[in-house]
Motif scaffolding. Structure first.
Motif, PDB file in Angstrom:
ATOM      1  N   LEU A 142       0.858  -1.185   0.000  1.00 57.44           N
ATOM      2  CA  LEU A 142       0.000   0.000   0.000  1.00 57.44           C
ATOM      3  C   LEU A 142       0.892   1.232   0.000  1.00 57.44           C
ATOM      4  N   ILE A 143       0.699   2.103  -0.980  1.00 56.85           N
ATOM      5  CA  ILE A 143       1.442   3.359  -1.078  1.00 56.85           C
ATOM      6  C   ILE A 143       0.504   4.478  -0.656  1.00 56.85           C
ATOM      7  N   VAL A 144       0.914   5.248   0.367  1.00 55.07           N
ATOM      8  CA  VAL A 144       0.091   6.351   0.871  1.00 55.07           C
ATOM      9  C   VAL A 144       0.873   7.645   0.701  1.00 55.07           C
ATOM     10  N   ASP A 145       0.360   8.529  -0.143  1.00 57.31           N
ATOM     11  CA  ASP A 145       1.011   9.818  -0.370  1.00 57.31           C
ATOM     12  C   ASP A 145      -0.020  10.792  -0.919  1.00 57.31           C
ATOM     13  N   ASP A 146       0.031  12.033  -0.461  1.00 61.06           N
ATOM     14  CA  ASP A 146      -0.925  13.031  -0.932  1.00 61.06           C
ATOM     15  C   ASP A 146      -0.567  13.580  -2.313  1.00 61.06           C
ATOM     16  N   GLU A 147       0.601  13.287  -2.798  1.00 60.47           N
ATOM     17  CA  GLU A 147       1.014  13.748  -4.126  1.00 60.47           C
ATOM     18  C   GLU A 147       0.825  12.617  -5.143  1.00 60.47           C
ATOM     19  N   GLU A 148      -0.092  12.847  -6.076  1.00 62.23           N
ATOM     20  CA  GLU A 148      -0.458  11.818  -7.048  1.00 62.23           C
ATOM     21  C   GLU A 148       0.727  11.360  -7.877  1.00 62.23           C
ATOM     22  N   GLN A 149       1.599  12.266  -8.243  1.00 60.73           N
ATOM     23  CA  GLN A 149       2.737  11.896  -9.087  1.00 60.73           C
ATOM     24  C   GLN A 149       3.699  10.955  -8.355  1.00 60.73           C
ATOM     25  N   ILE A 150       3.889  11.168  -7.078  1.00 59.90           N
ATOM     26  CA  ILE A 150       4.744  10.266  -6.294  1.00 59.90           C
ATOM     27  C   ILE A 150       4.100   8.889  -6.204  1.00 59.90           C
ATOM     28  N   ARG A 151       2.789   8.856  -5.905  1.00 64.19           N
ATOM     29  CA  ARG A 151       2.079   7.572  -5.842  1.00 64.19           C
ATOM     30  C   ARG A 151       2.204   6.813  -7.158  1.00 64.19           C
ATOM     31  N   SER A 152       1.942   7.498  -8.263  1.00 63.08           N
ATOM     32  CA  SER A 152       1.948   6.799  -9.551  1.00 63.08           C
ATOM     33  C   SER A 152       3.351   6.353  -9.955  1.00 63.08           C
ATOM     34  N   THR A 153       4.362   7.150  -9.647  1.00 58.79           N
ATOM     35  CA  THR A 153       5.740   6.755  -9.974  1.00 58.79           C
ATOM     36  C   THR A 153       6.158   5.528  -9.183  1.00 58.79           C
ATOM     37  N   LEU A 154       5.891   5.548  -7.877  1.00 55.97           N
ATOM     38  CA  LEU A 154       6.218   4.375  -7.052  1.00 55.97           C
ATOM     39  C   LEU A 154       5.439   3.147  -7.521  1.00 55.97           C
ATOM     40  N   GLN A 155       4.177   3.343  -7.839  1.00 56.46           N
ATOM     41  CA  GLN A 155       3.360   2.234  -8.308  1.00 56.46           C
ATOM     42  C   GLN A 155       3.939   1.637  -9.590  1.00 56.46           C
ATOM     43  N   GLU A 156       4.302   2.489 -10.526  1.00 57.40           N
ATOM     44  CA  GLU A 156       4.858   2.022 -11.794  1.00 57.40           C
ATOM     45  C   GLU A 156       6.148   1.228 -11.586  1.00 57.40           C
ATOM     46  N   ILE A 157       7.024   1.743 -10.759  1.00 57.28           N
ATOM     47  CA  ILE A 157       8.307   1.072 -10.502  1.00 57.28           C
ATOM     48  C   ILE A 157       8.088  -0.282  -9.833  1.00 57.28           C
ATOM     49  N   LEU A 158       7.235  -0.307  -8.814  1.00 55.49           N
ATOM     50  CA  LEU A 158       7.027  -1.545  -8.065  1.00 55.49           C
ATOM     51  C   LEU A 158       6.234  -2.576  -8.853  1.00 55.49           C
ATOM     52  N   GLU A 159       5.278  -2.132  -9.654  1.00 56.22           N
ATOM     53  CA  GLU A 159       4.563  -3.089 -10.504  1.00 56.22           C
ATOM     54  C   GLU A 159       5.506  -3.695 -11.550  1.00 56.22           C
ATOM     55  N   TYR A 160       6.430  -2.915 -12.049  1.00 55.14           N
ATOM     56  CA  TYR A 160       7.424  -3.425 -12.989  1.00 55.14           C
ATOM     57  C   TYR A 160       8.244  -4.551 -12.346  1.00 55.14           C
ATOM     58  N   GLU A 161       8.446  -4.445 -11.034  1.00 53.24           N
ATOM     59  CA  GLU A 161       9.183  -5.474 -10.285  1.00 53.24           C
ATOM     60  C   GLU A 161       8.268  -6.601  -9.810  1.00 53.24           C
ATOM     61  N   ASP A 162       7.045  -6.650 -10.323  1.00 53.15           N
ATOM     62  CA  ASP A 162       6.057  -7.703 -10.052  1.00 53.15           C
ATOM     63  C   ASP A 162       5.445  -7.681  -8.660  1.00 53.15           C
ATOM     64  N   TYR A 163       5.364  -6.506  -8.026  1.00 48.04           N
ATOM     65  CA  TYR A 163       4.645  -6.385  -6.768  1.00 48.04           C
ATOM     66  C   TYR A 163       3.202  -6.003  -7.060  1.00 48.04           C
ATOM     67  N   LYS A 164       2.306  -6.452  -6.194  1.00 49.86           N
ATOM     68  CA  LYS A 164       0.906  -6.053  -6.279  1.00 49.86           C
ATOM     69  C   LYS A 164       0.774  -4.753  -5.485  1.00 49.86           C
ATOM     70  N   ILE A 165       0.157  -3.719  -6.089  1.00 49.61           N
ATOM     71  CA  ILE A 165       0.141  -2.385  -5.493  1.00 49.61           C
ATOM     72  C   ILE A 165      -1.280  -1.873  -5.321  1.00 49.61           C
ATOM     73  N   ASP A 166      -1.493  -1.183  -4.207  1.00 45.26           N
ATOM     74  CA  ASP A 166      -2.708  -0.417  -3.967  1.00 45.26           C
ATOM     75  C   ASP A 166      -2.238   0.963  -3.509  1.00 45.26           C
ATOM     76  N   THR A 167      -3.056   1.982  -3.728  1.00 50.00           N
ATOM     77  CA  THR A 167      -2.647   3.329  -3.343  1.00 50.00           C
ATOM     78  C   THR A 167      -3.764   4.031  -2.582  1.00 50.00           C
ATOM     79  N   ALA A 168      -3.362   5.032  -1.802  1.00 49.33           N
ATOM     80  CA  ALA A 168      -4.306   5.884  -1.080  1.00 49.33           C
ATOM     81  C   ALA A 168      -3.752   7.305  -1.058  1.00 49.33           C
ATOM     82  N   PRO A 169      -4.618   8.306  -1.291  1.00 44.35           N
ATOM     83  CA  PRO A 169      -4.160   9.691  -1.335  1.00 44.35           C
ATOM     84  C   PRO A 169      -4.063  10.372   0.024  1.00 44.35           C
TER      85      PRO A 169
END
Length: 70
Positions: free
Chosen positions: A5-32
């Protein structure tokens, strides 16, 4: 595969982390924000929570303390 679970109020940080971690085959959820993160934590089991410290309404330390209590 870890569920993160990635929790960050900045959408760009959430999406960048999500993209990187999904590329490494992690399952990701996010919250603003901390409130939405706690709602998700109530309904899901995460292996890791990556949480921003400085967020409006509820800071990251408060989120993680409440998550531990749950």
């Amino acid at each position: 595969m870890a569920y993160i679970l990635i929790v960050d109020d900045e959408e760009q940080i959430r999406s960048t982390l999500q993209e990187i971690l999904e590329y490494e085959d992690y399952k990701i959820d996010t919250a603003p924000n901390g409130i939405e993160a706690l709602q998700k934590i109530e309904n899901e089991t995460y292996d890791v929570v990556l949480c921003d410290i400085k967020m409006p309404k509820m800071n990251g330390i408060e989120v993680l303390e409440k998550a531990i209590e749950m």
